[in-house]
Design a protein around this motif. Structure first.
Motif, PDB file in Angstrom:
ATOM      1  N   SER A   7       0.650  -1.220   0.296  1.00 53.22           N
ATOM      2  CA  SER A   7       0.073  -0.032   0.789  1.00 53.22           C
ATOM      3  C   SER A   7       1.266   1.216   0.214  1.00 53.22           C
ATOM      4  O   SER A   7       1.654   1.094   0.458  1.00 53.22           O
ATOM      5  N   ASN A   8       0.118   1.922  -0.866  1.00 49.16           N
ATOM      6  CA  ASN A   8       1.024   3.880  -0.583  1.00 49.16           C
ATOM      7  C   ASN A   8      -0.022   4.781  -0.326  1.00 49.16           C
ATOM      8  O   ASN A   8      -1.028   4.537  -1.014  1.00 49.16           O
ATOM      9  N   GLU A   9       0.657   6.057   0.054  1.00 50.02           N
ATOM     10  CA  GLU A   9      -0.714   6.610  -0.450  1.00 50.02           C
ATOM     11  C   GLU A   9       0.111   8.034  -0.230  1.00 50.02           C
ATOM     12  O   GLU A   9       1.508   8.288  -0.144  1.00 50.02           O
ATOM     13  N   LYS A  10      -0.063   8.192  -1.345  1.00 51.74           N
ATOM     14  CA  LYS A  10      -0.093  10.085  -1.856  1.00 51.74           C
ATOM     15  C   LYS A  10      -0.876  10.294  -2.567  1.00 51.74           C
ATOM     16  O   LYS A  10      -1.691   9.862  -3.715  1.00 51.74           O
ATOM     17  N   ASN A  11      -1.369  11.994  -2.321  1.00 50.16           N
ATOM     18  CA  ASN A  11      -2.140  12.760  -3.066  1.00 50.16           C
ATOM     19  C   ASN A  11      -3.825  12.287  -2.855  1.00 50.16           C
ATOM     20  O   ASN A  11      -4.724  12.814  -4.060  1.00 50.16           O
ATOM     21  N   ASN A  12      -3.746  12.033  -1.763  1.00 56.33           N
ATOM     22  CA  ASN A  12      -5.244  11.840  -1.090  1.00 56.33           C
ATOM     23  C   ASN A  12      -5.701  10.820  -1.829  1.00 56.33           C
ATOM     24  O   ASN A  12      -6.269   9.695  -1.883  1.00 56.33           O
ATOM     25  N   LEU A  14      -5.039   6.306  -1.664  1.00 55.40           N
ATOM     26  CA  LEU A  14      -4.613   5.013  -1.153  1.00 55.40           C
ATOM     27  C   LEU A  14      -4.754   4.215  -2.324  1.00 55.40           C
ATOM     28  O   LEU A  14      -5.430   3.325  -2.978  1.00 55.40           O
ATOM     29  N   THR A  15      -3.407   3.605  -2.429  1.00 54.28           N
ATOM     30  CA  THR A  15      -2.792   2.217  -4.286  1.00 54.28           C
ATOM     31  C   THR A  15      -3.101   1.325  -3.496  1.00 54.28           C
ATOM     32  O   THR A  15      -1.881   1.493  -2.188  1.00 54.28           O
ATOM     33  N   GLU A 191      -5.602  10.040  -9.056  1.00 53.56           N
ATOM     34  CA  GLU A 191      -5.439  11.621  -8.252  1.00 53.56           C
ATOM     35  C   GLU A 191      -6.811  12.298  -8.793  1.00 53.56           C
ATOM     36  O   GLU A 191      -6.959  13.373  -7.939  1.00 53.56           O
TER      37      GLU A 191
END
Length: 245
Positions: A7-12, A14-15, A191
């Motif tokens: 998991s990765n959280e960026k620019n609001n 959650l991937t 995004e």
């Protein structure tokens, strides 16, 4: 068994990345439990405006790990059922990127998603009856609503394989693209959704789903009862056991 789900959280956004490529991302109990945890985290975290689910440019998900079915003794709820209930109740937009196999839950989860991107040659399949089982994740309700009884019967009961382009024609997939741009295209869409006013987006999504929400919940209850019964039948056990001989 570590890192089967990344998991990765960026620019609001959650991937969530399925990361069991040696098994074509077949979902086992550990993976379902982690998916449940991440969905709960995303639901509660106001900084997350959109969820993106992906594998890689060649593989999305080969469905449930059949070994888990054989090990399940029926003493407690199958963790996959917990996940699909969270999936159906989730309040934020879900974007999915599909390449390669999208089998069983790899297809039915798309019926609860909001934007789906696929490669043209992705392979979708709903092999429930071929395994001695029945539909899950409210697909027995949502797929006929989306494409009519006859086509849904062909996919859910006959279990015919269909491509990404066909899935697009059926309304399961929004857009098809080349594998080299699949993940970036899906991320850009997620995004862009996340940049919109979150309350307005989530309210709009809720209103769109409200008319079928109670039906979806009941369908999942009905499916889980029959799925569990069939999973414990001699026919299903015999079919599943044959995969490991």
């Amino acid at each position: 068994m570590d890192n089967l789900i990344l998991s990765n959280e960026k620019n609001n956004v959650l991937t969530i990345t399925l990361n069991r490529f040696d098994k074509k991302n077949a979902l086992n109990t550990v993976m379902y439990s982690e998916l449940c945890r991440l969905f709960e985290y995303a639901e509660q975290n106001s900084a997350i405006h959109c969820l993106l689910i992906q594998g890689n440019e060649q593989c999305f998900c080969a469905g449930n790990d059949l070994a888990d079915f054989l090990q399940h003794d029926g003493s407690e709820e199958f963790v996959a059922f917990k996940f699909v209930k969270q999936l159906a109740a989730f309040s934020k937009p879900i974007v999915v990127a599909i390449a390669g196999p999208a089998v069983g839950i790899g297809t039915t989860l798309l019926l609860h998603s909001d934007m789906v991107f696929s490669t043209n040659d992705a392979k979708f399949k709903l092999p429930f009856t071929q395994l001695g089982l029945c539909p899950e994740a409210a697909s027995s309700l949502l797929l006929p609503l989306k494409m009519g009884h006859n086509k849904a019967f062909e996919l859910l009961v006959l279990g015919n394989t269909f491509t990404g382009q066909q899935a697009c024609d059926y309304g399961i997939v929004n857009h098809c693209c080349e594998s080299k741009v699949l993940l970036s295209t899906a991320l850009t869409a997620a995004e862009n959704i996340a940049k919109l006013p979150a309350d307005a987006v989530q309210t709009s999504r809720k209103l769109m789903k409200k008319s079928t929400q109670a039906q979806v919940e009941q369908a999942m209850i009905n499916e889980a009862q029959d799925f569990t019964r069939l999973m414990n039948s001699d026919t299903c056990k015999s079919i599943l056991s044959a995969f490991f001989k």
